[in-house]
Design a protein around this motif. Structure first.
Motif: not given
Lengths: 124, 628
Positions: B481-487, B519-524, B612-622
């Motif tokens: 709901a909070s993210v703009k439609g472009s992403i 969201v902040h990292s996506i600049d394209k 750099v330039g390709k993206g990031t993945t955060f992974t959480i293990y619980l």
């Protein structure tokens, strides 16, 4: 006029004194638990507002000690959190029957006054 | 061991000596006898000749007148008389019957009649030995002229019988054969004993040498002779003594060699030797465990043949420099290429091999496979850096909680006094609205302090068993709901992922925090964020990759974006409190450190991968709770 003892080791003590005096409560202050317990014994007040993390004697000990001697003791506990398990301490004070309210610093003065008024009105 | 035979070829030495000496004696005796007898015979023949000549000439003189007057009776009597002389075999007298005929011959002899001579001799002639067919003995024939007043009137032919000589010679031969035979027998006996005396000590030497060659080196050749054989015996004894010492040395050497071989072959290290050009000339079998090559496969190959191509020049420089300077090599950490192509880490120690003149003739040393040690060291380093990192975070956390405590106290005073001031102020005044802004500031400061406390895990959470799937779904609907439609937001949420012991508010806070960063990292354009939730079993082998989690059931939440990515330096610091890449004022830098603190508090882990330039993945293990 109801009398309140404020036990706190920092600036919050003076702020609370002014706040409560403005509302025409009589206020005693102590800067740590040891001092607070002595003062209360000399002159038991209608309400105690005490910090939890303090030098010499912390809030939990203070409340526990006074609670044993004075079964009718009423306490509002406040704490700034931090320093190990301070919030657990604050939480544990809820177990003590004499603690009627507990607040996390920085609290809204409104909430404190509301609690004070409520607690002292009952006795009146 | 090779034994040298002292036997002569075929015939024994003793026999050889015996026969040689015997043959020599027989031949020399035979020859001597022959020449001796021959000489005797010749002398006897000479004396016969002289006597015959004398008889013939005397007879010729005596009968000259009888011839002349042809007194046959006289001639006959004279001839008969002559015939009585010893050794006269036969006698012929020739004369002219008629003065003009030469061939008319008187036969005065007893043997033959009517024999003729072709011509009368002018002087005496002696014919060599004649062996007349009718006789069995040789004859010396003498023909001498009969002269009268210097005119030849006839001839006397006297045959001297050599029968007596032959008999004499025969007798002498017989006796000499006897003598020679006796002599030869004596000689043979002597030669036998002589050969025995020569060969006996030789034989004893031979048997001694045989014993020695059969290995009985303690045997001493006994010889009391002071001749060459004695010297030979001494020499043999000396040689045997040397051989004894040498054999002892060889045995010691053999033992040493065996010991070296045992040590070398039982060693877990690769022991090797190369020649001065760096070719392997020895390698123990351990090389097979280390490189996978059999030791015989590497012999003749250069040491750098077993290096990665890009490391060959470097190792050649190092090793050949050591070769040139005859230096040792110690603790040289280098590489090796296994038969299967894998590259391993090796530690090398080596020493040069020098000849007596101090020339470098090779190099030998030991290689040890330290690949596992290096891996272990790397892992240890990783663990240490992780430990250091967590210690750092904890101390920062402790500090943060202390700061938060004091901060809250100060904020409490500010808020209290400000609220009191507000009470005293006209609600329409500028002061009133200014003081209200102070309160707002206090409240945001309070939030910051609270975040600091969350980071330091002193913030009291309301952990309980929560079903994770609905919690994630709820936060995602909030987030979308909070993210703009472009992403584009992609979801891969498994239902019924089970339960975790956590505070759902904090989990949502964590997910929102990470998603907001994405969201902040996506600049394209065409940016996406993909959130997935799944179950996972982590065993001990996988654990190091997952920040040292214990083996067990986990739920895995990952947030992947195709944003600008995080560079390596930044990546190492993303979980540090107050570390931010955002402009001053835009971020507190507490977000990810809080996330880290919360997840760690639940016994889980969070990892980040980025390019750099390709993206990031955060992974959480619980950790998944076993019971609901």
């Amino acid at each position: 006029m109801a009398k309140i003892l404020i036990i706190d080791d920092d600036d919050v003590r003076e702020m609370l004194r002014e706040l409560l005096e403005r509302k025409n409560y009589e206020v005693d202050v102590a800067s740590n638990g040891l001092e607070g317990v002595d003062l209360y014994r000399q002159d038991p007040t209608d309400l105690v507002i005490t910090d939890i993390i303090m030098p010499e004697k912390d809030g939990v000990d203070t409340i526990y000690e006074l609670g044993k001697e004075f079964p009718l003791l009423k306490v509002i506990a406040i704490s700034g959190g931090g320093r190990g398990n301070a919030n657990d301490y604050l939480e544990s004070t809820k177990m003590l029957s004499s603690v009627k309210y507990s607040f996390t610093k920085p609290f809204a003065t409104e909430d404190i006054l509301k609690a004070v008024n409520e607690l002292l009105a009952i006795t009146d | 061991m090779k034994y040298y035979s002292i036997k002569t070829k075929g015939i024994r030495l003793q026999t050889k000596i015996f026969f040689t000496i015997s043959a020599l004696i027989v031949v020399s005796m035979g020859a001597t006898s022959y020449f001796l007898l021959n000489n005797i015979r010749k002398n006897m023949v000479d004396s016969f000749r002289d006597r015959g000549l004398l008889l013939a000439t005397e007879f010729a003189k005596k009968i000259a007148e009888g011839i002349l007057i042809e007194d046959l009776q006289f001639l006959k009597n004279s001839a008969d008389k002559l015939k009585t002389y010893p050794d006269v075999g036969y006698l012929n007298v020739y004369g002219e019957l008629n003065t003009n005929l030469v061939k008319r011959i008187f036969i005065a002899g007893t043997f033959e009649n009517n024999k003729t001579l072709k011509s009368l001799p002018s002087s005496t002639s002696i014919t060599s030995l004649l062996r007349e067919k009718k006789r069995k003995f040789p004859v010396l024939e003498i023909l001498t002229p009969i002269t009268y007043e210097n005119e030849t009137i006839g001839a006397v032919q006297l045959g001297m019988s050599l029968d007596r000589i032959d008999k004499e010679i025969m007798n002498r031969t017989k006796s000499s054969v006897f003598l020679v035979t006796v002599f030869i027998l004596l000689s043979l006996m002597i030669s036998y004993f002589l050969s025995l005396s020569i060969t006996q000590p030789i034989n004893s030497l031979v048997s001694s040498v045989k014993m020695i060659s059969a290995g009985k080196l303690s045997h001493i050749v006994e010889s009391t002779d002071k001749n060459e054989l004695g010297e030979l015996a001494d020499s043999i004894n000396k040689m045997t003594a040397d051989l004894r010492n040498t054999t002892v040395s060889i045995n010691i050497l053999k033992k040493e060699q065996q010991r070296f071989r045992d040590v070398a072959e039982s060693s877990g290290d690769w022991i090797w030797e190369v020649d001065s050009e760096g070719r392997y000339v020895y390698s123990n079998h351990t090389v097979e465990n280390i490189l996978g090559y059999k030791s015989e496969d590497i012999l003749g190959k250069f040491f750098y043949d077993f290096y990665p191509l890009n490391e060959q020049e470097a190792i050649k420089n190092i090793i050949f420099e050591a070769f040139d300077n005859k230096n040792e090599v110690k603790d040289l950490i280098n590489f090796g290429v296994k038969k299967d192509g894998n590259i391993i880490n090796i530690i090398t120690a080596g020493v040069p091999i020098l000849d007596n003149e101090g020339n470098m003739i090779g190099y030998r040393g030991v290689n040890r496979d330290i690949t596992k040690n290096i891996q272990a060291a790397n892992e240890k380093e990783n663990l240490q850096s992780q430990l250091l990192q967590s210690q750092k975070m904890e101390s920062i956390g402790t500090m943060a909680s202390g700061i938060a405590h004091n901060f809250n106290n100060i904020l409490a005073s500010i808020r209290g006094y400000t609220e009191m001031a507000l009470e005293d102020t006209d609600k329409n005044s500028r002061t009133y609205s200014d003081l209200q802004k102070v309160i707002k500031g206090v409240i945001s400061a309070q939030k910051l302090a609270q975040q600091m406390l969350i980071y330091s895990r002193t913030y009291k959470d309301e952990s309980r068993n929560i079903a994770i799937s609905p919690v994630i779904k709820e936060v995602l609907s909030m987030f979308k709901a909070s993210v703009k439609g472009s992403i584009e937001i992609r979801e891969q949420i498994e239902n019924n992922c089970g339960y975790v012991l956590a505070d759902s508010n904090q989990i949502q806070h964590v997910i929102l925090n990470i998603c907001t960063n994405s969201v902040h990292s996506i600049d394209k354009p065409n940016g996406f964020i993909e959130i997935s939730l799944s179950r996972l079993y982590i065993d001990t082998d996988m654990s190091p990759k997952h920040a040292n989690l214990h083996e067990g059931e986990y739920i895995k939440i990952s947030v992947k974006d195709n944003g600008h990515g995080i560079d390596k330096d930044t990546l190492n610091r993303v979980f540090e409190p107050f570390f931010t890449t955002k402009e001053i004022g835009k971020g507190t830098g507490l977000g990810l450190s809080m996330v880290h603190g919360i997840i760690k508090g639940y016994g889980g882990a969070i990892t980040v991968e980025s390019e750099v330039g390709k993206g990031t993945t955060f992974t959480i293990y619980l950790p998944r709770t076993k019971t609901i």
